[in-house]
Design a protein around this motif. Structure first.
Motif, mmCIF file in Angstrom:
data_model
loop_
_atom_site.group_PDB
_atom_site.id
_atom_site.type_symbol
_atom_site.label_atom_id
_atom_site.label_comp_id
_atom_site.label_asym_id
_atom_site.label_seq_id
_atom_site.Cartn_x
_atom_site.Cartn_y
_atom_site.Cartn_z
ATOM 1 N N PRO A 155 -5.562 -0.219 -2.191
ATOM 2 C CA PRO A 155 -6.146 -0.678 -3.472
ATOM 3 C C PRO A 155 -6.053 0.372 -4.583
ATOM 4 N N ASN A 156 -6.214 1.640 -4.275
ATOM 5 C CA ASN A 156 -6.142 2.662 -5.315
ATOM 6 C C ASN A 156 -4.742 2.788 -5.907
ATOM 7 N N ILE A 157 -3.727 2.453 -5.113
ATOM 8 C CA ILE A 157 -2.366 2.459 -5.660
ATOM 9 C C ILE A 157 -2.151 1.224 -6.531
ATOM 10 N N THR A 158 -2.524 0.061 -6.008
ATOM 11 C CA THR A 158 -2.222 -1.168 -6.747
ATOM 12 C C THR A 158 -3.039 -1.277 -8.032
ATOM 13 N N THR A 159 -4.178 -0.589 -8.119
ATOM 14 C CA THR A 159 -4.971 -0.655 -9.346
ATOM 15 C C THR A 159 -4.780 0.576 -10.230
ATOM 16 N N ASP A 160 -3.728 1.359 -9.952
ATOM 17 C CA ASP A 160 -3.390 2.508 -10.804
ATOM 18 C C ASP A 160 -4.446 3.595 -10.866
ATOM 19 N N LYS A 161 -5.252 3.708 -9.815
ATOM 20 C CA LYS A 161 -6.209 4.814 -9.804
ATOM 21 C C LYS A 161 -5.495 6.124 -9.459
ATOM 22 N N VAL A 162 -4.355 6.015 -8.814
ATOM 23 C CA VAL A 162 -3.589 7.208 -8.443
ATOM 24 C C VAL A 162 -2.101 6.986 -8.739
ATOM 25 N N ASP A 163 -1.362 8.100 -8.948
ATOM 26 C CA ASP A 163 0.087 7.992 -9.140
ATOM 27 C C ASP A 163 0.785 7.787 -7.806
ATOM 28 N N MET A 164 0.249 8.478 -6.778
ATOM 29 C CA MET A 164 0.795 8.282 -5.436
ATOM 30 C C MET A 164 -0.239 8.713 -4.419
ATOM 31 N N THR A 165 -0.043 8.248 -3.186
ATOM 32 C CA THR A 165 -0.968 8.578 -2.116
ATOM 33 C C THR A 165 -0.198 9.220 -0.976
ATOM 34 N N CYS A 166 -0.695 10.373 -0.505
ATOM 35 C CA CYS A 166 -0.166 10.970 0.715
ATOM 36 C C CYS A 166 -1.372 11.161 1.629
ATOM 37 N N GLN A 167 -1.528 10.305 2.619
ATOM 38 C CA GLN A 167 -2.735 10.341 3.449
ATOM 39 C C GLN A 167 -2.389 9.790 4.828
ATOM 40 N N PHE A 168 -1.680 10.547 5.609
ATOM 41 C CA PHE A 168 -1.131 10.141 6.916
ATOM 42 C C PHE A 168 -0.995 8.624 7.079
ATOM 43 N N MET A 169 -0.233 8.061 6.165
ATOM 44 C CA MET A 169 -0.088 6.622 6.134
ATOM 45 C C MET A 169 1.077 6.199 7.017
ATOM 46 N N THR A 170 0.768 5.399 8.042
ATOM 47 C CA THR A 170 1.805 4.898 8.928
ATOM 48 C C THR A 170 2.572 3.785 8.226
ATOM 49 N N VAL A 171 3.879 3.879 8.244
ATOM 50 C CA VAL A 171 4.703 2.863 7.600
ATOM 51 C C VAL A 171 4.749 1.618 8.486
ATOM 52 N N THR A 172 4.356 0.465 7.944
ATOM 53 C CA THR A 172 4.503 -0.800 8.669
ATOM 54 C C THR A 172 5.069 -1.831 7.702
ATOM 55 N N GLY A 173 5.629 -2.874 8.259
ATOM 56 C CA GLY A 173 6.228 -3.917 7.432
ATOM 57 C C GLY A 173 5.189 -4.564 6.521
ATOM 58 N N GLU A 174 4.016 -4.834 7.086
ATOM 59 C CA GLU A 174 2.985 -5.515 6.317
ATOM 60 C C GLU A 174 2.541 -4.665 5.115
ATOM 61 N N ARG A 175 2.391 -3.357 5.358
ATOM 62 C CA ARG A 175 1.983 -2.488 4.252
ATOM 63 C C ARG A 175 3.091 -2.347 3.217
#
Lengths: 219, 280, 220
Positions: B93-113
């Protein structure tokens, strides 16, 4: 408690204090704003015209039934959806204030409705206007009656402020979690934080009792 | 950017309609960030060695260093970052609502995401490992597996957490917690016999608590960590990709390898000179 | 491209949310019943003229009401085993919520007890009832009727407190919602549905309590 916990505690003292400070300011702001708004809600619920009452009834029922976490998330993201970019702190305080207002609204309504109708009639009989009746007869009595419940709500707000950690407000719980993620002393630091919350809430409770005594009808 | 809201009507629907800039008419986020003079990075503050606070209250960790690499590529200064602390729930949500330019937070890449945000190139490949107490009655992975359903494993909450554990220990009971410290707490208080979580986190935890725990010696479940930006801004995604890519294979390799050494305790071999490694 | 709501993931997992809700309700009912019994006993102790009874009761109520329930939940689950008391997840949560409800309901009951005229006790004594008989057959039923309105909001907030069980991996509604969040990241959609379930349940509880209130009301 082992000595290394005390070392860690000392090391983290400033971080904990800043978290505590933020928790206290969030709670105070939310309680103040929520109480002012809540009085408006309570008055509308009691004296409003039928449609007004209905609107506020729906408002309080929905807000009171919603988990505070959801209100916090909603206020943070909805604000940006409508173009007002609230920072996490303001969004969190807004959510808590709204939650607080629904509870205070109910308390105010309960306090006012508990006053026997006869009093309003008596006041009318001696020629008081509604405004005067309210200010001199109803409100002082209601105030006394809802103080204990209001103190409860205030203590709830302090506890609910922990949920602001989810949107990244560095209040006491998030600060505690940050410390735990460094030294992994979960239980010790959670209990320490618990003790601090206890102190804040106990302070509110004592303050409430004090005001209760001050405003009590001499018997 | 408000056209969608106006035409769509501001009624009930607008409550959760989260708007964003349209990719067609406006300049790239790259220009916005450059004009602003600092990067707004979303990350957490409660997971070592990825993103956590030092004793003097500074944000640090491998995720944080990835953001610093991008800031350095933008401004020549890795410190030009404004951090937005967010829980795992708030990452997308913080990415899609422009609260941040980018997120680096041990995010596992999945198709759904990947349907909701744009992932950058990967910066780490994670796997799951098992950790037990040093005095555990189970000697290793084989003993845990042989014990069948009498073993309880504590894991971080995830829809696939149960399947993930069962892939390694088919009969084990699975208890899911929503924070890393609680899965360790479960092991510590005897609520579970083993912890199953990211090998990097386990290695860090064991290094902080020497001789108290042991690795069961089994790893599985590969997953990719990448940063994420908003969809629809190819220019910005491209820039972040370039910065991360050059940190792993080019001019900023020292930055990356130093960070890798600090947080994972391992030395990296520098990329081979000559034919680019990525096309081998 | 704006954020568009997509509930597909949530509906796909809707049965899990319902299972979670059922567990939440179960936890709440059992804990609140135990808590009501505890609360009633504590309420009589609170208004007792004997300090030996009123003091510990006051300490219990003050301590519990001012602590965040999360701390109690973590304590019961993680720290008690180290002291030799080992309850499983659900037992330890029910124990905590019962103790928590006990403190809140004790306060509600105390206010109710104070509103009962002394004359009733005296009348009971006059017709030869023992103090215990007076409490159980006269005072408690009358008091319960009086406190029903304030009890209903206490019960609603206790029901919402079952969400804290998620912290120790009890698969109730909040736990299930988080579980769906973690993979799908449809955070907003999941919370909308989960909170709608909470709101609906709270409304049902409130309606049920009002019904009981009307049933038990004295004819005017």
């Amino acid at each position: 408690m082992n000595p290394s916990f005390l070392d860690q505690l000392w090391l983290a003292r400033n971080v904990i204090l800043s978290g505590l400070g933020l928790t206290v300011s969030i709670s105070l702001l939310a309680i103040l704003a929520g109480s002012v708004l809540g009085v408006v809600v309570g008055l509308s619920l009691t004296y409003g015209a039928r449609p007004v009452r209905l609107v506020f009834r729906v408002y309080t029922d929905i807000i009171r039934g919603t988990p505070v976490l959801v209100l916090v998330l909603a206020s943070y993201y909805v604000s940006s959806a409508v173009g007002v970019n609230l920072d996490p702190f303001s969004a969190g305080v807004l959510a808590l204030a709204i939650f607080c207002s629904s509870h205070v609204g109910e308390i105010v309504r309960g306090g006012l409705q508990a006053i026997p109708k006869g009093q309003t009639e008596a006041a009318k009989a001696i020629g008081l206007t509604f405004g005067q009746t309210f200010a001199y007869v109803l409100w002082p009595q209601a105030l006394r009656q809802f103080l204990p419940a209001w103190v409860n709500t205030a203590a709830e707000m302090v506890k609910a402020s922990t949920l602001l950690s989810v949107i990244g407000v560095a209040e006491l719980l998030l600060r505690t979690q940050e410390i735990i993620s460094r030294n992994f002393m979960s239980l010790q630091f959670y209990f320490f934080a618990g003790a601090l919350y206890f102190v804040v809430n106990y302070g509110i409770e004592r303050f409430g009792k004090y005001v209760e005594r001050k405003t009590a009808v001499p018997s | 950017m408000n056209t969608t809201i106006r035409t769509g009507g501001m009624l009930a629907a607008s409550v959760f309609l989260l708007l964003s800039t349209s990719a067609y008419s406006e300049a790239s986020k790259l220009d916005d960030v450059l004009a602003r003079g600092h990067l707004v990075l979303g990350t957490g503050s409660t997971n070592a060695p990825w993103h956590f606070k030092s004793a003097d209250d500074k944000l640090q960790g491998f995720d944080v260093d990835m953001g610093r690499i991008v800031a350095k590529a933008l401004f020549g200064d890795p410190d030009k970052i404004e951090y937005v602390i967010q829980s795992s729930d708030a990452r997308i949500p913080n990415i899609t609502t422009d609260k941040v330019d980018m997120t680096c937070q041990f995010m596992t890449v999945t198709g759904e995401r990947a349907q909701q945000v744009a992932f950058t190139v990967p910066y780490y490949r994670e796997g799951v490992g098992l950790m037990m107490k040093g005095d555990s009655p189970y000697a290793d992975y084989a003993a845990l597996k042989a014990a069948g359903s009498s073993v309880t494993v504590s894991v971080l909450q995830n829809v696939y957490a149960e399947d993930m554990v069962h892939a390694a220990l088919p009969e084990a009971a699975v208890d899911q917690y929503d924070s890393v410290d609680l899965i360790y707490q479960a092991l510590e208080s005897g609520r579970s016999d083993a912890v199953a979580t990211d090998q990097s986190s386990l290695a860090w935890y064991m290094a902080q608590n020497p001789n108290r725990y042991k690795d069961a010696g089994y790893g599985w479940n590969p997953q990719t960590y990448a940063c994420a930006v908003k969809r629809g801004d190819q220019d910005w995604l491209n820039f972040v990709n370039t910065a991360l890519h050059e940190a792993m294979t080019g001019v900023e390799f020292d930055f990356y390898s130093k960070s890798f050494k600090t947080w994972f305790g391992k030395d990296l071999l520098p990329p081979e000179i000559g034919f680019p490694v990525e096309f081998k | 491209m704006g954020y568009t709501l997509n509930f597909a993931v949530v509906w796909r997992n809707f049965d899990r949310l319902l299972e979670g809700l059922a567990l939440s309700l179960g936890l709440a009912v059992v804990s609140i019943l135990i808590g009501a019994a505890v609360g009633l006993a504590v309420a009589f102790a609170l208004i007792s003229k004997y300090r030996a009874a009123s003091w510990p009761a006051t300490a219990y109520v003050t301590l519990i009401r001012n602590l965040p329930i999360l701390v109690l939940v973590l304590f019961a689950y993680f720290a008690l085993p180290q002291m030799g008391v080992r309850l499983d997840k659900i037992e330890s949560f029910v124990a905590v919520l019962a103790i928590y409800s006990g403190a809140y309901l004790a306060e509600v009951f105390r206010a109710g007890l104070l509103s009962i005229p002394k004359g009733l006790t005296e009348a009971g004594l006059a017709i030869g009832l023992t103090p215990m008989q007076i409490r159980t057959t006269i005072i408690a039923p009358l008091m319960l009727r009086n406190v029903l309105p304030s009890m209903s909001s206490t019960i609603i907030s206790l029901f919402k407190d079952t969400s804290l069980a998620a912290a120790i991996a009890v698969p109730e509604l909040t736990f299930q919602a988080r579980k769906i969040n973690v993979e799908s990241f449809r955070v907003i959609e999941t919370w909308i549905v989960a909170s709608a379930l909470y709101v609906a349940t709270c409304a049902l509880i409130a309606a049920l309590m009002r019904r009981i209130e009307r049933r038990l009301a004295l004819p005017r």
